[in-house]
Design an enzyme around this catalytic site. Sequence first.
Site, PDB file in Angstrom:
ATOM      1  N   VAL B 102       0.813  -1.219   0.000  1.00 53.95           N
ATOM      2  CA  VAL B 102       0.000   0.000   0.000  1.00 53.95           C
ATOM      3  C   VAL B 102       0.851   1.276   0.000  1.00 53.95           C
ATOM      4  O   VAL B 102       0.355   2.361  -0.304  1.00 53.95           O
ATOM      5  CB  VAL B 102      -0.984   0.017   1.194  1.00 53.95           C
ATOM      6  CG1 VAL B 102      -2.010  -1.109   1.054  1.00 53.95           C
ATOM      7  CG2 VAL B 102      -0.249  -0.092   2.526  1.00 53.95           C
ATOM      8  N   LYS B 103       2.109   1.142   0.388  1.00 59.50           N
ATOM      9  CA  LYS B 103       3.051   2.290   0.373  1.00 59.50           C
ATOM     10  C   LYS B 103       2.451   3.537   1.001  1.00 59.50           C
ATOM     11  O   LYS B 103       2.691   4.650   0.525  1.00 59.50           O
ATOM     12  CB  LYS B 103       3.528   2.576  -1.061  1.00 59.50           C
ATOM     13  CG  LYS B 103       4.327   1.425  -1.664  1.00 59.50           C
ATOM     14  CD  LYS B 103       4.923   1.772  -3.020  1.00 59.50           C
ATOM     15  CE  LYS B 103       5.828   0.696  -3.580  1.00 59.50           C
ATOM     16  NZ  LYS B 103       5.161  -0.570  -3.921  1.00 59.50           N
TER      17      LYS B 103
END
Lengths: 314, 314
Positions: B102-103
């Site tokens: 998801v960074k």
Amino acid sequence: MSFHERLLDAIDQKQAPICVGIDPMYDHLPADLKTSDQPSPAEIIDAYFDFTMGVLEAVASIVPVVKFQSAYFEQYHAEGVEAYFNLIAEARAMGLLTIGDVKRGDIGSTSSAYAKAHLADIEPGESDSDSIRDDILDPGETPDAITINPMLGIDAIEPFVQRADATGKGLFILVRTSNPGSSDFQDVKLENGLTWSEHLAETLQSRVIAPRIGRSPYTSIGAVVGATQTHTMKSLRGRLPNSMLLLPGYGTQGATADMTRAAFDTNGRGAIVSASRSVLYPKAAPGETWQAAVRRAATSMRDEIRRVLDQASN
Amino acid sequence: MSFHERLLDAIDQKQAPICVGIDPMYDHLPADLKTSDQPSPAEIIDAYFDFTMGVLEAVASIVPVVKFQSAYFEQYHAEGVEAYFNLIAEARAMGLLTIGDVKRGDIGSTSSAYAKAHLADIEPGESDSDSIRDDILDPGETPDAITINPMLGIDAIEPFVQRADATGKGLFILVRTSNPGSSDFQDVKLENGLTWSEHLAETLQSRVIAPRIGRSPYTSIGAVVGATQTHTMKSLRGRLPNSMLLLPGYGTQGATADMTRAAFDTNGRGAIVSASRSVLYPKAAPGETWQAAVRRAATSMRDEIRRVLDQASN
């Protein structure tokens, strides 16, 4: 009309270079919106929806733009994400410009997918290829601009820029954030004497922004510069002459109107001051409704910024 | 059991320090899963669900962990997000460890909200306060670990670390990405002679990882280091002695098994090589089903990595 033109017009029309951040937190909601001490996720989402609608109605005539913080909706998974996009559509219907504060950043086709998710509506038939098709360029439910994280590099930013160009939308690229720890990795000095944020700003200006300069001195590629960071603001303003600066940190995070002055150009344009909790959760006066208190908080913020800009222009 | 202990056990059990990335792209899906040339979002999501289930079944006995790329689901808004979390639950039910790519990265209570969204299920009654309550520590549908972006600073990372600690889950912090442009902002030299990524690694090690070292030489705070970046891998391996390194970029992005060797410790542990398109979309041999081709691609990747590690240990 490009995003920056729509934004500049809206700021002029309301004489208010300010943005209200929509950061719904159940603990902080007005008492009459808290249906339960142990609310279910569905009850929390309903309360967020009602609260946000009330805030939008309270500030729509005062502010040109609102910024939705994705995280507070995303934590309720699909139902929260649905509320996020529905509320963006509601804000647009009230004539407000909308910023999706999503801070996304990835590489290649993953960046393209994030750009499609947050800048362009999904239309039947769009494939996952990077090609941008005219039939998906309806702005629809997605915001007029989003925040993105540039750490991964210019090639990682490009898909967002291309999607913004194709949809007439905008970006606010994180350049210097408003938190105390932002100095850990953003203020570090490079061997060429610049800080990392200054190098980032110069690279964005030369490789992404300069090629997009049109008739207006501004472009639709803006930057996020924390209003709390007065020591960096003048330097970053100078290195990003064609960017609208979005300044979070006003109010609860400690930034004052005077601290934001260096982010504005001499003509009083080029920046938007954003506040969330200080406008969303003011202490209501006796007999004052929570919406009236929100309206009062937004109005006094607007007047504070106007005062500072008037002083600057005198 | 902490995430790193579960991950090390799973790698030992399958003798395969590899991860398959779930990056569904409609254009690339096997022909028999493409129901339409002009699919509706609902048809695309259904195809992604069927494809991912087929991939999970094909690789579950070969690989210890799968990485879900949020962007490809997120682009279909609420329905896509629902599929993302449902598929994570399906993978867990097959005994696979899961990483949510998801960074995310933000500050303060917004980081806390992202951490709750992606590391802990929402349970009735959880408020939005930063306090972590026991009644929400069921891992449920959320992944065993997520990727996060550290640009905003250590105080911005802390809420993710606290949530990971409280839930027995893990983090993979972006330190050096696999894209060509990663050099723009991650390889820049600081005045102290380190690259920005090296400074990031040293700061994470001293302020976040070192305080969490237990009986194992590894912690649940891992790092993402692009497998394509051989010139940085040795340096970052040395500066992150207690982190499992997640190495994207194998296959389609150009990294070979030999290029990953420097990321492993002398005992052949401490890293996981991740591949997406090269395993998801192999060319099927005549008469071979797409699932058999996926299984063959995952097996040959595993054997390649084993070969390199065996050479290294001789």
